[in-house]
Write a protein that holds these residues in place. Sequence first.
Motif, PDB file in Angstrom:
ATOM      1  N   ARG A  60       0.819  -1.226   0.000  1.00  0.00           N
ATOM      2  CA  ARG A  60       0.000   0.000   0.000  1.00  0.00           C
ATOM      3  C   ARG A  60       0.849   1.271   0.000  1.00  0.00           C
ATOM      4  NH1 ARG A  60      -4.134  -2.896   3.508  1.00  0.00           N
ATOM      5  NH2 ARG A  60      -5.781  -3.453   2.030  1.00  0.00           N
ATOM      6  N   PRO A  61       1.933   1.326   0.795  1.00  0.00           N
ATOM      7  CA  PRO A  61       2.691   2.587   0.805  1.00  0.00           C
ATOM      8  C   PRO A  61       3.374   2.898  -0.526  1.00  0.00           C
ATOM      9  CG  PRO A  61       3.262   1.209   2.698  1.00  0.00           C
ATOM     10  CD  PRO A  61       2.458   0.372   1.768  1.00  0.00           C
ATOM     11  N   ILE A  62       3.538   1.913  -1.394  1.00  0.00           N
ATOM     12  CA  ILE A  62       4.301   2.198  -2.614  1.00  0.00           C
ATOM     13  C   ILE A  62       3.448   2.117  -3.877  1.00  0.00           C
ATOM     14  CG2 ILE A  62       6.559   1.483  -1.670  1.00  0.00           C
ATOM     15  CD1 ILE A  62       6.148  -1.193  -3.169  1.00  0.00           C
ATOM     16  N   ALA A  63       2.121   1.859  -3.716  1.00  0.00           N
ATOM     17  CA  ALA A  63       1.290   1.688  -4.914  1.00  0.00           C
ATOM     18  C   ALA A  63       0.289   2.831  -5.042  1.00  0.00           C
ATOM     19  CB  ALA A  63       0.550   0.362  -4.843  1.00  0.00           C
ATOM     20  N   ASP A  64       0.138   3.372  -6.235  1.00  0.00           N
ATOM     21  CA  ASP A  64      -0.853   4.427  -6.459  1.00  0.00           C
ATOM     22  C   ASP A  64      -2.260   3.842  -6.559  1.00  0.00           C
ATOM     23  OD1 ASP A  64       1.137   6.248  -6.483  1.00  0.00           O
ATOM     24  OD2 ASP A  64       1.484   6.080  -8.659  1.00  0.00           O
ATOM     25  N   ARG A  65      -2.360   2.668  -7.177  1.00  0.00           N
ATOM     26  CA  ARG A  65      -3.690   2.056  -7.356  1.00  0.00           C
ATOM     27  C   ARG A  65      -3.996   1.123  -6.186  1.00  0.00           C
ATOM     28  NH1 ARG A  65      -5.783   1.048 -12.413  1.00  0.00           N
ATOM     29  NH2 ARG A  65      -7.423   0.025 -11.239  1.00  0.00           N
ATOM     30  N   LYS A  66      -4.356   1.681  -5.030  1.00  0.00           N
ATOM     31  CA  LYS A  66      -4.560   0.857  -3.839  1.00  0.00           C
ATOM     32  C   LYS A  66      -5.692  -0.140  -4.024  1.00  0.00           C
ATOM     33  CE  LYS A  66      -2.463   4.103  -0.669  1.00  0.00           C
ATOM     34  NZ  LYS A  66      -1.299   4.164  -1.509  1.00  0.00           N
ATOM     35  N   ASP A  67      -6.655   0.221  -4.910  1.00  0.00           N
ATOM     36  CA  ASP A  67      -7.798  -0.685  -5.121  1.00  0.00           C
ATOM     37  C   ASP A  67      -7.337  -2.047  -5.662  1.00  0.00           C
ATOM     38  OD1 ASP A  67      -7.057   1.029  -7.328  1.00  0.00           O
ATOM     39  OD2 ASP A  67      -8.634   0.001  -8.475  1.00  0.00           O
ATOM     40  N   LEU A  68      -6.199  -2.051  -6.353  1.00  0.00           N
ATOM     41  CA  LEU A  68      -5.719  -3.322  -6.907  1.00  0.00           C
ATOM     42  C   LEU A  68      -5.167  -4.249  -5.827  1.00  0.00           C
ATOM     43  CD1 LEU A  68      -3.934  -2.181 -10.182  1.00  0.00           C
ATOM     44  CD2 LEU A  68      -6.231  -3.101  -9.892  1.00  0.00           C
ATOM     45  N   LEU A  69      -5.031  -3.717  -4.620  1.00  0.00           N
ATOM     46  CA  LEU A  69      -4.436  -4.520  -3.540  1.00  0.00           C
ATOM     47  C   LEU A  69      -5.494  -5.062  -2.578  1.00  0.00           C
ATOM     48  CD1 LEU A  69      -1.429  -2.140  -2.734  1.00  0.00           C
ATOM     49  CD2 LEU A  69      -1.466  -4.098  -4.288  1.00  0.00           C
ATOM     50  N   ASP A  70      -6.774  -4.780  -2.871  1.00  0.00           N
ATOM     51  CA  ASP A  70      -7.833  -5.235  -1.957  1.00  0.00           C
ATOM     52  C   ASP A  70      -8.117  -6.719  -2.126  1.00  0.00           C
ATOM     53  OD1 ASP A  70      -8.070  -2.704  -1.035  1.00  0.00           O
ATOM     54  OD2 ASP A  70      -9.848  -2.181  -2.238  1.00  0.00           O
ATOM     55  N   LEU A  71      -8.600  -7.306  -1.052  1.00  0.00           N
ATOM     56  CA  LEU A  71      -8.985  -8.727  -1.083  1.00  0.00           C
ATOM     57  C   LEU A  71     -10.424  -8.848  -0.593  1.00  0.00           C
ATOM     58  CD1 LEU A  71      -5.823 -10.264   0.604  1.00  0.00           C
ATOM     59  CD2 LEU A  71      -6.608 -10.803  -1.702  1.00  0.00           C
ATOM     60  N   PRO A  72     -11.137  -9.875  -1.071  1.00  0.00           N
ATOM     61  CA  PRO A  72     -12.476 -10.111  -0.518  1.00  0.00           C
ATOM     62  C   PRO A  72     -12.351 -10.512   0.954  1.00  0.00           C
ATOM     63  CG  PRO A  72     -11.803 -11.957  -1.883  1.00  0.00           C
ATOM     64  CD  PRO A  72     -10.753 -10.899  -2.059  1.00  0.00           C
ATOM     65  N   ALA A  73     -13.369 -10.149   1.725  1.00  0.00           N
ATOM     66  CA  ALA A  73     -13.333 -10.459   3.153  1.00  0.00           C
ATOM     67  C   ALA A  73     -13.769 -11.903   3.369  1.00  0.00           C
ATOM     68  CB  ALA A  73     -14.257  -9.499   3.904  1.00  0.00           C
ATOM     69  N   TRP A  74     -12.832 -12.750   3.710  1.00  0.00           N
ATOM     70  CA  TRP A  74     -13.197 -14.125   4.067  1.00  0.00           C
ATOM     71  C   TRP A  74     -13.500 -14.132   5.576  1.00  0.00           C
ATOM     72  CZ3 TRP A  74      -9.600 -18.576   1.954  1.00  0.00           C
ATOM     73  CH2 TRP A  74      -9.594 -18.574   0.560  1.00  0.00           C
ATOM     74  N   PRO A  75     -14.451 -14.965   5.988  1.00  0.00           N
ATOM     75  CA  PRO A  75     -14.697 -15.090   7.439  1.00  0.00           C
ATOM     76  C   PRO A  75     -13.696 -16.068   8.052  1.00  0.00           C
ATOM     77  CG  PRO A  75     -16.302 -16.382   6.202  1.00  0.00           C
ATOM     78  CD  PRO A  75     -15.392 -15.764   5.182  1.00  0.00           C
ATOM     79  N   TYR A  76     -12.445 -15.611   8.196  1.00  0.00           N
ATOM     80  CA  TYR A  76     -11.346 -16.516   8.581  1.00  0.00           C
ATOM     81  C   TYR A  76     -11.637 -17.290   9.866  1.00  0.00           C
ATOM     82  CZ  TYR A  76      -9.087 -13.575   5.146  1.00  0.00           C
ATOM     83  OH  TYR A  76      -8.811 -12.893   4.001  1.00  0.00           O
ATOM     84  N   ALA A  77     -12.073 -16.532  10.891  1.00  0.00           N
ATOM     85  CA  ALA A  77     -12.284 -17.185  12.195  1.00  0.00           C
ATOM     86  C   ALA A  77     -13.405 -18.221  12.089  1.00  0.00           C
ATOM     87  CB  ALA A  77     -12.611 -16.142  13.250  1.00  0.00           C
ATOM     88  N   GLU A  78     -14.488 -17.831  11.412  1.00  0.00           N
ATOM     89  CA  GLU A  78     -15.610 -18.771  11.253  1.00  0.00           C
ATOM     90  C   GLU A  78     -15.167 -20.012  10.490  1.00  0.00           C
ATOM     91  OE1 GLU A  78     -19.497 -17.361   9.590  1.00  0.00           O
ATOM     92  OE2 GLU A  78     -18.665 -15.446  10.315  1.00  0.00           O
ATOM     93  N   LEU A  79     -14.391 -19.788   9.432  1.00  0.00           N
ATOM     94  CA  LEU A  79     -13.919 -20.933   8.647  1.00  0.00           C
ATOM     95  C   LEU A  79     -13.113 -21.888   9.528  1.00  0.00           C
ATOM     96  CD1 LEU A  79     -12.891 -19.164   5.324  1.00  0.00           C
ATOM     97  CD2 LEU A  79     -14.759 -20.797   5.645  1.00  0.00           C
ATOM     98  N   GLY A  80     -12.297 -21.309  10.408  1.00  0.00           N
ATOM     99  CA  GLY A  80     -11.510 -22.143  11.320  1.00  0.00           C
ATOM    100  C   GLY A  80     -12.422 -23.087  12.091  1.00  0.00           C
ATOM    101  N   GLY A  81     -13.542 -22.541  12.578  1.00  0.00           N
ATOM    102  CA  GLY A  81     -14.489 -23.367  13.330  1.00  0.00           C
ATOM    103  C   GLY A  81     -15.143 -24.406  12.430  1.00  0.00           C
ATOM    104  N   LEU A  82     -15.565 -23.985  11.243  1.00  0.00           N
ATOM    105  CA  LEU A  82     -16.266 -24.903  10.327  1.00  0.00           C
ATOM    106  C   LEU A  82     -15.343 -26.037   9.863  1.00  0.00           C
ATOM    107  CD1 LEU A  82     -18.172 -22.275   8.152  1.00  0.00           C
ATOM    108  CD2 LEU A  82     -19.173 -23.893   9.785  1.00  0.00           C
ATOM    109  N   TRP A  83     -14.053 -25.754   9.790  1.00  0.00           N
ATOM    110  CA  TRP A  83     -13.113 -26.771   9.293  1.00  0.00           C
ATOM    111  C   TRP A  83     -12.614 -27.713  10.387  1.00  0.00           C
ATOM    112  CZ3 TRP A  83     -10.055 -22.596   6.122  1.00  0.00           C
ATOM    113  CH2 TRP A  83     -10.705 -22.398   4.901  1.00  0.00           C
TER     114      TRP A  83
END
Length: 549
Positions: free
Chosen positions: A470-493
Amino acid sequence: MPLGDFLVAYLQKLGVTHLFGIPGDLVMRLFLRFGRPRGLHIVTMSHEPGVGFAADGYARATGRIGVVCVTYGAGGHNMVNPVAGSFSERVPILVISGGPGEEERRLGTLIHHQAKEVESQLHIYRELTCDARVIDKPAIAAEEIDAVVHAMWADRRPGYIEIHRDMVERVIPVPERLIDWNGRLPERRSDPRKLREAVRETAARLNRARAPVIIAGIECHRYRLTRELLQLIERSGAPCATTVLAKGAIPIDHPSHMGVYIGAISPPAIRKRVDRADVVLNLGTLLTDMNLMMRAPTFRLEDAISAVDDRVEVSFHQYDNVTLRDFVGALARAKLKRHRERVTYADNLKPQSRGIDRAIRVSDVLWEVNRFLRGRRDMIFVAESGDALFAGLDVRVEGPAGYFAQGLYASMGFGVPGAIGAQIGTGRRPLVLCGDGAFQMTGPEIAQAPRHGTNPIVLVLNNAGWGIFRPIADRKDLLDLPAWPYAELGGLWGGWGARVETVADLRDALAEAGERETFAVVEAMIDPDDHSPVARKYIAASLRKGQRK
Ligand SMILES: Cc1ncc(C[n+]2csc(CCOP(=O)(O)OP(=O)(O)O)c2C)c(N)n1
Ligand SMILES: [Mg+2]
């Protein structure tokens, strides 16, 4: 005996306990052979990169050879990236691939899983291993397999053997030598005259020096020289640091340990001490941009003594055929003047801000991880690529050789499967520090952990993207990720999960994960623009460098 049986017996003699793999029709006969005999556990995962990283983690943590078995083409090609990482960081991984039988090859049609030529996979692996062969001559098959393994061990690099499916049942002769062999692989030997002279010259320089420093590099780790290294450090009294790549080679609480040397962005106390050194003894250090953080070494080459790649250089004198093991061992036994100096371990952490009912900063994560790890000498720590790699440099793992990261090759995806492999090999429970982006690559392999009797704690730094850029990129939108429910997935798995937004909750979640038997996913919400102390220095240094160009 049949080639397949020979391979199993050979690996068992070597002391291999686990084999990591995913089958396919072109390797099935071989794969099932590994499954049958007792004493060789097969570890399967979801995706070949996970398999490769797990085998690498197993090999790093145990000091033994990691073995992977994959199908030809789709499987073998999927395994390329982890093996490239093992090559780069000197981890001995034996890749066993299946392949099409002779009749299929003679048909002259393309074979399923084939890329350009039938030999393409072999050619690719020649680039990534110290020895790569198709085992297609029954008369010398046993010798060839043995040669690949010996080369891997001498170099601590990956090796590759391809066994086509019609070869598995072929009866091959086994040389007497291998039948009588005790399963130990020899280390490379030094030329004793050169060793003596290199040690004599080094000892003389160390004894003349007023401010010597020892820097331990990756080869100390791979050749498991910690005992010899500590003897040398204690006999010479010189303060020592590790490189980024070798973090863990010296116990964190050793009284002569200064910390991790990262060139210009080292903690000031370490940088100043190395700059002031009149002799720098580099043991097994690969000079890399990651070790030195984009700066040429600060010490003068004429003041440096370096032992790496079976060669010792004392200032401008060179001694080849001197191994690091022999050199460190003999130097530790030489007559050395004992240097006396008080050393305090230095890291990059500023004191933690007051109050714990507030949002989590990356530096809080490190304070909390260190608080959690204190006294847990049985645990190991694994840092993923991304900010976790920089952040991890400030983690204090107390137990011996408990720190693992791809400090040079820096592939995302190493963390979770690498930790599973390390736990399989050592029985020690890992704490993994992992970005959300890296987790999206191989984090789901955590679902495999219970099957293999493992229970890592995965601390996901959720900053909603590939934050390090992020500090070195002008197009910050290209660095976004979808929000995974990491903690929930941990429980489900099949594990336990917690999502935390405050330092207090992070502290509690780590404590609870520590109590639980299953694996855990602790998802820490981090401000997208926050970074670890080392990353901040690294980013500032690269921005300055960019401006100068
Ligand atoms: C396999 C692979 N692909 C791409 C990269 C380049 N890369 C380095 S760090 C990074 C982003 C990491 O994101 P995340 O895991 O969320 O960590 P963060 O930067 O947010 O700390 C990328 C894409 C890499 N190191 N490895
Ligand atoms: Mg991220």
